[in-house]
Design a protein around this motif. Sequence first.
Motif, short mmCIF file in Angstrom:
data_model
loop_
_atom_site.label_atom_id
_atom_site.label_comp_id
_atom_site.label_asym_id
_atom_site.label_seq_id
_atom_site.Cartn_x
_atom_site.Cartn_y
_atom_site.Cartn_z
N LEU A 66 0.68 -1.34 0.10
CA LEU A 66 -0.16 -0.08 -0.21
C LEU A 66 0.84 1.23 -0.03
CD1 LEU A 66 -3.21 -0.56 2.10
CD2 LEU A 66 -2.71 -1.04 -0.25
N ARG A 67 1.86 1.28 0.79
CA ARG A 67 2.74 2.51 0.74
C ARG A 67 3.40 2.89 -0.53
NH1 ARG A 67 4.17 0.16 6.03
NH2 ARG A 67 6.17 -0.58 5.11
N ALA A 70 0.74 4.33 -2.98
CA ALA A 70 0.65 5.43 -2.49
C ALA A 70 1.46 6.44 -2.68
CB ALA A 70 -0.02 5.50 -0.78
N ARG A 99 -1.28 12.14 -4.69
CA ARG A 99 -2.19 11.86 -3.57
C ARG A 99 -3.13 12.66 -3.03
NH1 ARG A 99 3.02 10.46 -2.22
NH2 ARG A 99 3.58 12.36 -1.07
N VAL A 105 -5.92 7.73 0.97
CA VAL A 105 -5.36 6.64 2.02
C VAL A 105 -6.26 6.54 3.32
CG1 VAL A 105 -3.43 5.47 3.08
CG2 VAL A 105 -3.02 6.69 0.89
N LEU A 180 -6.80 3.42 -0.93
CA LEU A 180 -6.00 2.32 -0.41
C LEU A 180 -6.27 2.43 1.19
CD1 LEU A 180 -2.77 3.67 -2.18
CD2 LEU A 180 -4.22 1.51 -2.75
N ASP A 182 -6.07 0.33 4.76
CA ASP A 182 -5.09 -0.55 5.48
C ASP A 182 -5.75 -1.09 6.85
OD1 ASP A 182 -2.78 -2.01 6.37
OD2 ASP A 182 -1.37 -0.60 6.73
#
Length: 237
Positions: A66-67, A70, A99, A105, A180, A182
């Motif tokens: 994910l990082r 992003a 972003r 995120v 995204l 988490d």
Amino acid sequence: MRSLYVEAAPPRRPRVAAALECVDVFKIYRAGPAETVALRGLDLRVATGELVAVVGPSGCGKSTLLRLCAGLERPSAGDVRVLGASLGGLADGQRDEMRARRLAVVLQSANLWPGMSALENVAASARLAGRPDPAAAARDALTTLGLASRARHRAATLSGGEQQRVAIAAAAARQAEVVLADEPTGELDERSEAQVLEALEALREQVGSTVVVVTHSDRLGEAADRTVEMRDGRAVP
């Protein structure tokens, strides 16, 4: 359910067939002579409009994935493409703009400003994305996700499930093309988990967002269009 769009919404960019692509991606963390390989030749393709759950044991590379998607970290090798753009070919400012305007995120902690109201948090996200009427976009998103009565409450006073839904409303208000998430339900009870899942589905169905969720939740996995299992830094075929 009301639309998440407002009349003044800006025109959307042309959609690409694959919202996310990882091609032979490696990520190696180094601390002195020690190396930790988080991703080992990962290949992944997520179609535009998909809701994909990424599952696997702790330490398999899910959060690292994910990082990288992003643009918060760079791969050690391989290519990460988001909305048709190779992140490795973008300058820092271009990744920051992507972003701000095209991605969202959602973290397990919701990552809201605790002293600001739910409405202020969502409007700030819409403003960052350049929406022409951030307050209207925020009100519409909160109403759609069943949070109109909590709009004036400070984020710190909301329950964990409400905070996550506010974070998702922020993604909706900014018309995020890729979301995204988490472990968005990692610390929630069953009822709150169901509400967060409904909110993520609303993003996909009404905004047209592509949603990638890292999760240990069986319910989220079952509701996704597709489940991607990761083991030892790779996607399991």
